[in-house]
Design an enzyme around this catalytic site. Structure first.
Site, PDB file in Angstrom:
ATOM      1  N   ASP A 280     -38.200 -33.475  62.341  1.00 24.42           N
ATOM      2  CA  ASP A 280     -37.432 -32.419  62.942  1.00 24.42           C
ATOM      3  C   ASP A 280     -36.499 -33.065  64.313  1.00 24.42           C
ATOM      4  O   ASP A 280     -35.090 -32.444  64.290  1.00 24.42           O
ATOM      5  CB  ASP A 280     -38.291 -31.203  63.494  1.00 24.42           C
ATOM      6  CG  ASP A 280     -39.346 -31.621  64.475  1.00 24.42           C
ATOM      7  OD1 ASP A 280     -39.742 -32.892  64.596  1.00 24.42           O
ATOM      8  OD2 ASP A 280     -39.455 -30.671  65.521  1.00 24.42           O
TER       9      ASP A 280
ATOM     10  N   ARG B  93     -38.784 -35.328  71.643  1.00 22.07           N
ATOM     11  CA  ARG B  93     -39.986 -34.758  72.305  1.00 22.07           C
ATOM     12  C   ARG B  93     -41.243 -35.303  71.718  1.00 22.07           C
ATOM     13  O   ARG B  93     -41.178 -36.259  70.659  1.00 22.07           O
ATOM     14  CB  ARG B  93     -39.786 -33.219  72.522  1.00 22.07           C
ATOM     15  CG  ARG B  93     -39.956 -32.703  71.145  1.00 22.07           C
ATOM     16  CD  ARG B  93     -39.845 -31.087  71.156  1.00 22.07           C
ATOM     17  NE  ARG B  93     -39.794 -30.655  69.959  1.00 22.07           N
ATOM     18  CZ  ARG B  93     -38.969 -29.619  69.509  1.00 22.07           C
ATOM     19  NH1 ARG B  93     -38.018 -28.962  70.443  1.00 22.07           N
ATOM     20  NH2 ARG B  93     -39.128 -29.061  68.382  1.00 22.07           N
ATOM     21  N   ASP B  94     -42.352 -34.841  72.034  1.00 23.18           N
ATOM     22  CA  ASP B  94     -43.629 -35.293  71.509  1.00 23.18           C
ATOM     23  C   ASP B  94     -43.762 -34.244  70.024  1.00 23.18           C
ATOM     24  O   ASP B  94     -44.744 -33.448  70.060  1.00 23.18           O
ATOM     25  CB  ASP B  94     -44.548 -35.012  72.396  1.00 23.18           C
ATOM     26  CG  ASP B  94     -44.775 -33.693  72.889  1.00 23.18           C
ATOM     27  OD1 ASP B  94     -43.724 -32.851  72.898  1.00 23.18           O
ATOM     28  OD2 ASP B  94     -45.965 -33.213  73.379  1.00 23.18           O
ATOM     29  N   GLU B  95     -42.703 -34.550  69.051  1.00 23.96           N
ATOM     30  CA  GLU B  95     -43.006 -34.056  67.838  1.00 23.96           C
ATOM     31  C   GLU B  95     -42.794 -34.871  66.740  1.00 23.96           C
ATOM     32  O   GLU B  95     -43.505 -35.524  66.196  1.00 23.96           O
ATOM     33  CB  GLU B  95     -42.067 -32.751  67.910  1.00 23.96           C
ATOM     34  CG  GLU B  95     -42.139 -31.813  66.989  1.00 23.96           C
ATOM     35  CD  GLU B  95     -42.064 -30.319  67.054  1.00 23.96           C
ATOM     36  OE1 GLU B  95     -42.076 -29.929  68.111  1.00 23.96           O
ATOM     37  OE2 GLU B  95     -42.191 -29.428  66.283  1.00 23.96           O
TER      38      GLU B  95
ATOM     39  N   ASP C 243     -37.411 -27.759  57.228  1.00 25.97           N
ATOM     40  CA  ASP C 243     -36.018 -28.575  57.997  1.00 25.97           C
ATOM     41  C   ASP C 243     -35.611 -29.352  56.851  1.00 25.97           C
ATOM     42  O   ASP C 243     -34.548 -29.571  56.400  1.00 25.97           O
ATOM     43  CB  ASP C 243     -36.260 -29.227  59.127  1.00 25.97           C
ATOM     44  CG  ASP C 243     -37.112 -28.644  60.451  1.00 25.97           C
ATOM     45  OD1 ASP C 243     -38.275 -27.841  60.081  1.00 25.97           O
ATOM     46  OD2 ASP C 243     -36.680 -28.702  61.554  1.00 25.97           O
TER      47      ASP C 243
ATOM     48  N   TRP D  43     -41.038 -23.545  53.910  1.00 22.81           N
ATOM     49  CA  TRP D  43     -41.557 -24.656  54.456  1.00 22.81           C
ATOM     50  C   TRP D  43     -42.056 -25.405  53.218  1.00 22.81           C
ATOM     51  O   TRP D  43     -41.656 -26.343  52.434  1.00 22.81           O
ATOM     52  CB  TRP D  43     -42.233 -24.669  55.422  1.00 22.81           C
ATOM     53  CG  TRP D  43     -41.702 -24.743  56.812  1.00 22.81           C
ATOM     54  CD1 TRP D  43     -41.577 -25.982  57.778  1.00 22.81           C
ATOM     55  CD2 TRP D  43     -40.761 -23.931  57.536  1.00 22.81           C
ATOM     56  NE1 TRP D  43     -40.923 -25.469  58.826  1.00 22.81           N
ATOM     57  CE2 TRP D  43     -40.285 -24.293  58.720  1.00 22.81           C
ATOM     58  CE3 TRP D  43     -40.271 -22.535  57.048  1.00 22.81           C
ATOM     59  CZ2 TRP D  43     -39.432 -23.748  59.445  1.00 22.81           C
ATOM     60  CZ3 TRP D  43     -39.345 -21.934  58.045  1.00 22.81           C
ATOM     61  CH2 TRP D  43     -38.978 -22.570  59.235  1.00 22.81           C
TER      62      TRP D  43
ATOM     63  N   GLU E 235     -30.923 -28.017  68.042  1.00 24.15           N
ATOM     64  CA  GLU E 235     -32.032 -27.326  67.544  1.00 24.15           C
ATOM     65  C   GLU E 235     -31.628 -25.765  67.575  1.00 24.15           C
ATOM     66  O   GLU E 235     -32.005 -24.808  66.526  1.00 24.15           O
ATOM     67  CB  GLU E 235     -33.483 -27.691  68.199  1.00 24.15           C
ATOM     68  CG  GLU E 235     -34.628 -26.681  67.686  1.00 24.15           C
ATOM     69  CD  GLU E 235     -35.880 -27.154  68.488  1.00 24.15           C
ATOM     70  OE1 GLU E 235     -35.808 -27.638  69.744  1.00 24.15           O
ATOM     71  OE2 GLU E 235     -36.899 -27.033  68.091  1.00 24.15           O
TER      72      GLU E 235
ATOM     73  N   HIS F 179     -31.360 -32.087  66.134  1.00 16.69           N
ATOM     74  CA  HIS F 179     -32.122 -31.123  65.091  1.00 16.69           C
ATOM     75  C   HIS F 179     -31.232 -30.987  64.036  1.00 16.69           C
ATOM     76  O   HIS F 179     -30.434 -30.489  64.190  1.00 16.69           O
ATOM     77  CB  HIS F 179     -32.645 -30.052  65.837  1.00 16.69           C
ATOM     78  CG  HIS F 179     -34.107 -29.876  65.537  1.00 16.69           C
ATOM     79  ND1 HIS F 179     -35.070 -30.383  66.463  1.00 16.69           N
ATOM     80  CD2 HIS F 179     -34.942 -28.759  64.897  1.00 16.69           C
ATOM     81  CE1 HIS F 179     -36.256 -30.096  66.408  1.00 16.69           C
ATOM     82  NE2 HIS F 179     -36.037 -29.087  65.416  1.00 16.69           N
TER      83      HIS F 179
HETATM   84  C1  RAM Z   1     -40.521 -26.614  65.521  1.00 12.07           C
HETATM   85  C2  RAM Z   1     -39.436 -27.456  64.946  1.00 12.07           C
HETATM   86  C3  RAM Z   1     -39.261 -27.492  63.605  1.00 12.07           C
HETATM   87  C4  RAM Z   1     -39.667 -26.413  62.884  1.00 12.07           C
HETATM   88  C5  RAM Z   1     -41.008 -25.822  63.338  1.00 12.07           C
HETATM   89  C6  RAM Z   1     -41.405 -24.461  62.681  1.00 12.07           C
HETATM   90  O1  RAM Z   1     -41.729 -27.164  65.948  1.00 12.07           O
HETATM   91  O2  RAM Z   1     -38.408 -26.911  65.523  1.00 12.07           O
HETATM   92  O3  RAM Z   1     -37.980 -27.958  63.408  1.00 12.07           O
HETATM   93  O4  RAM Z   1     -39.717 -26.456  61.303  1.00 12.07           O
HETATM   94  O5  RAM Z   1     -40.892 -25.403  64.692  1.00 12.07           O
END
Ligand code: RAM
Length: 893
Positions: free
Chosen positions: A462, A466-468, A475, A539, A742, A763
């Site tokens: 995504d 950041r920590d993701e 996405d 998703w 994003e 994003h």
């Molecule tokens: C956030 C991110 C990601 C998304 C989810 C639902 O953490 O933006 O892109 O798919 O939420």
């Protein structure tokens, strides 16, 4: 000259090594200068011997002259393929007049080890250092002697964690190997031909290990998701000139030590102390007597599979555009582009001097780095100099999303040559180009491609900063079509489907994130809110949308066959968890990050349920499963009916009345003809009421311009594309964006930065408009009946302030071009290029058309590569074979 087969590929790749596919698919392109070049037959020869092949002997497979126009996805049908076999192949083709081509050049592939038993080595690592919070990266080495001349040497390597493989002082392979998979279930193995790196006598192999996704920080899930520390597995198979064989494998006889890498973590950055470098550690003769015995792991229960995904590489080096000295004496560089990867730095200074490189996407109003949106991520490297002249440093097992770099503690005065930005991502070659007369539209396209470069790193993430950085499936599905126009993502998404399969729940639910990184297993979701639930609408549907996209864009039916059962389980799961075919209010993300509009979850989820069902019915049809096709088509019709009953009024208003409910209902075919007309009115009214602005989030945005265009409102679509007021794509561009943000309101004039807890500036989801730009504006469309662009539809749509566009797409057959210009007098010019062995239907907006300057008279075949099919709703339709054509229409229309 007849056609000539060129660019042979196996499983979409050039001469791949270590396959475990027992029926690999073969591909080639045809070169030919004439119009309407096509293949009428082919003959493939496969042999393990180059000499035999040179004499046209296909002792593994001789397909014989096969009457077929297919030049992609030809399934190998010869003798059983053997572990480690090296298979050479070539192909001959016949053209439409049955003239034979020359034999192609020779290509090859090799097979991998194929069985678990063939791996003789053990997984080795280094014991934890008791006092260190962050663990240093282990170095591993083994010296060995080759008893004679090495005729062939293949290394099969992988890690639980990440590894950098070295042979006799040279780094071998690519970045972030073995890639991100659900390590509890599978790990990819890379194969390397290292014949040329070995010598008779003394040799050494080694590896540096990183924590990576296995045991380092993964997103916001913390570390140790799969394991506690990294392990390495190697099988180096040697074949000597005299025919004898030997293997060097990882085992307790290796040596291990810590080196200069104090720690290296994807999310937390790296510290490198050059004073602790182990010079010569990867060469023979190095004294490793002080090194330790490695720690041997007892086993691994997951699958060892051949690498499917394309390798991660540095694809570009960026020079900073400016540097500024701050009051604190640090230096802030601007790379001119929000990019993903890292910085290389050159430095001279005293031993022990520490410099720090810090990375950020944006600057605060006071000119300092904006770090608030990183959450716990630390996008920093610390480098400690050894003080021996010029030192160059770049990090190992971490990456950052950034446009700005702050250099702290630099000895001396750095300049624009001190640092360079390395762009790092899965090496998916560019396939699309797009340019218009409008600079902002071009910038939008550029931002979309940078979003893809920045986020396709082993999995479609995504965000990169950041920590993701997780494989969010929503996405991925909304962007998949755009992605596949931009770059060759055939292998990338083939691999990602395995990640989706590995995380599919026993119930049949596909997850929100893949690999699910232990998230579901460890019940890390909030059950009350269904937050991080396994089956959010839009998703989980990625499990059907992505294979369908690969079918459309590459004509790949194997992906449909392979995952047919999994897709069926998903649709059945949805069916079983609905009441009267209406999905419950159980789609927590909804139309994620929409702006000023709230799409009801049940409407959105029911629409997606219908969509997955419809695609699945089409997939069944493609595979000839006619009963399933009918069954799921009828289920789709019933869902659509239930949808209308529950959510659509007789005036065509849909519950929620957001732009997204209308576009989903329109694009998923949920409305009757009468309701369709009404819905498009409500949609355009809403857009007008909002001041010609959009309100869609991640799921609605991809369908917004297609829905408008398909329903006669191209004008509104162009209005939204080029709208510059907030919220819009161009708003971010007006404010300097070089990537897709994003959120529509990531930064606004009225509010500044959005909440730092979730504010990525890289994003790709809102960039799914790239699909419309190719399919509608550029006009290059796939035909599901002859997918993979065997037959393309070229239908450009001029509008708004876009008066010319040039789009190209590198298909399996070659380059398709659609280049058009609308002149002030209303006349239209279109140049189309169709590759050999492909055809296209070309819809030219306007009547009284000419082809290559010659007026078209009457319907029929010109005998010159094209046929005129007549005028249709103000368009002229042609069917063309391969070649280049120029179409023009008369002025005044
Ligand atoms: C956030 C991110 C990601 C998304 C989810 C639902 O953490 O933006 O892109 O798919 O939420």
């Amino acid at each position: 000259m007849p056609i000539q087969p060129i660019q042979l590929r196996t499983e979409y790749r050039d001469n791949p090594l270590g396959l475990d596919e027992l029926e690999p698919r073969l591909f080639w392109r045809l070169a030919g200068k004439d119009r309407s070049e096509r293949q009428s037959a082919y003959r493939i020869l496969v042999s393990t011997s180059l000499e035999a092949l040179a004499q046209n002997i296909g002792d593994c497979w001789d397909s014989g002259k096969t009457l077929s126009g297919e030049s992609a996805h030809i399934v190998y049908a010869g003798a059983k393929l053997q572990a480690e076999g090296r298979y050479y192949w070539k192909v001959q083709a016949w053209d439409g007049e049955d003239r034979a081509s020359d034999w192609s050049e020779t290509a090859f592939w090799t097979m991998g080890l194929l069985s678990r038993e063939a791996y003789k080595g053990s997984w080795i690592g280094r014991k934890k250092e008791p006092d260190a919070d962050m663990q240093p990266s282990p170095f591993l080495r083994k010296a060995f002697s080759a008893k004679g001349k090495v005729a062939r040497a293949t290394a099969y390597a992988t890690a639980l964690g990440l590894y950098e493989f070295h042979v006799n002082g040279k780094k071998v392979g690519d970045l972030f190997a073995p890639g991100f998979t659900d390590y509890d279930k599978r790990v990819q193995v890379q194969a390397y031909d290292v014949t040329d790196l070995l010598t008779e006598g003394d040799n050494a192999v080694g590896a540096v290990l990183g924590d990576g996704w296995y045991c380092g920080t993964v997103g916001f899930l913390g570390n140790h998701v799969y394991g506690e520390r990294p392990f390495f597995l190697l099988q180096l198979n040697l074949e000597y000139a005299d025919g004898s064989k030997e293997s060097v494998v990882t085992d307790a006889s290796w040596r291990t030590a810590r080196g200069p890498l104090q720690y290296s973590d994807m999310i937390l950055g790296e510290t490198y102390d050059a004073r602790e470098e182990l010079t010569g550690w990867d060469r023979p003769g190095y004294d490793d007597s002080e090194w330790e015995t490695p720690d041997v792991r007892s086993g691994y229960n997951g699958l060892l599979v051949s690498m499917v995904e394309p390798p991660v590489r540095i694809t570009q080096t960026m020079k900073p555009i400016s540097v500024r000295r701050t009051e604190q004496g640090t230096y802030i560089y601007d790379m001119g582009q929000n990019m993903v990867g890292w910085t290389e730095v050159k430095v001279r200074g005293e031993r022990g001097t520490k410099i720090t490189l810090s990375h950020a996407e944006m600057l605060n109003p006071d000119g300092t780095l904006y770090l608030d949106n990183l959450r716990v991520a630390v996008q920093q490297e610390h480098y400690i100099l050894k003080g021996e002249g010029e030192e160059r440093y770049e990090p190992h097992f971490t990456f950052h999303g950034f446009r700005y770099v702050e250099l702290v503690g630099y000895p001396g005065e750095p300049d624009l040559h001190t640092i360079a930005g390395k762009v790092v991502h899965s090496d998916t070659p560019r396939t699309g180009t797009l340019e218009t007369n409008d600079a902002m539209v071009n910038k939008l396209y550029s931002n979309i491609t940078w979003g893809q470069r920045g986020n396709f790193l082993s999995v479609p993430t995504d965000c990169p900063q950041r920590d993701e950085r997780l494989g969010w499936t929503g996405d991925a599905q909304i962007f998949a079509r755009t992605a596949s126009y931009n770059m060759d993502v055939s292998q990338f998404f083939t691999k990602f489907m395995w990640d989706m399969i590995d995380s599919q729940q026993p119930s049949g639910a596909f997850t929100d994130v893949a690999p699910d990184a232990g998230w579901i297993r460890h019940k890390m979701w909030n059950t009350r809110l269904n937050w991080f639930a396994p089956d959010n609408a839009g998703w989980g549907d990625a499990g059907v949308v992505i294979p369908w996209t690969l079918y459309l864009m590459y004509g790949d039916t194997r992906i449909l066959e392979t995952h047919y059962g999994a897709m069926e389980r998903w649709v059945e799961y949805l069916r079983q968890t609905t009441a009267d075919l209406i999905r419950p209010d159980y789609a927590n993300y909804g139309d994620w990050l929409s702006i000023g509009a709230d799409t009801p979850n049940e409407v959105l989820a029911t629409a997606y349920f219908a969509y997955s069902t419809k695609l699945f019915s089409q997939i069944a049809g493609v595979l000839g499963k006619l009963e399933d096709e009918a069954k799921y088509e009828s289920l789709f019709q019933s869902i659509a009916e239930a949808f209308r009953k529950a959510f659509v009024g007789s005036d065509g208003r849909i519950k929620g009345e957001t732009q997204t409910v209308y576009v989903l209902a329109l694009q998923f075919g949920l409305l009757t003809e009468e309701l369709r007309q009404l819905a498009i009115g409500h949609l355009t009214d809403d857009i007008a009421r909002k001041g010609d602005r959009l309100s869609t989030g991640f799921l609605g945005v991809g369908y917004l311009l297609p829905a408008l265009t398909d329903n006669g409102r191209l004008d509104v679509a162009y209005g939204l594309l080029t709208q510059e007021e907030f919220p819009s794509w161009m708003y971010s561009i007006k404010h300097g964006a070089t990537t897709i943000w994003e959120r529509w309101d990531g930064w606004t004039e009225h509010n500044g930065f959005q909440t730092p807890t979730m504010n990525s500036f890289n994003h790709y989801s809102l960039g799914s408009v790239g699909e419309w730009m190719f399919r509608y504006m550029g006009g290059i469309e796939a035909d599901p009946a002859r997918p993979g662009f065997r037959h393309a539809v070229v239908r450009p749509r001029p509008g708004g302030r876009v008066t010319s566009a040039s789009a190209s797409y590198e298909s399996l057959y070659g380059t398709i071009v659609s280049e058009w210009e609308k002149r002030p007098d209303g006349s239209f010019r279109l140049r189309v290029v169709v590759p050999a062995n492909a055809t296209a239907a070309v819809d030219v907006p306007g009547v009284r058309a000419t082809v290559d300057g010659v007026a078209v008279s009457g319907i029929g075949d010109s005998g010159d590569g094209w046929a005129y099919e007549g005028e249709l709703y103000g368009e002229s339709r042609f069917v063309v074979g391969s070649g280049e054509y120029v179409f023009e229409t008369a002025p005044g229309i």
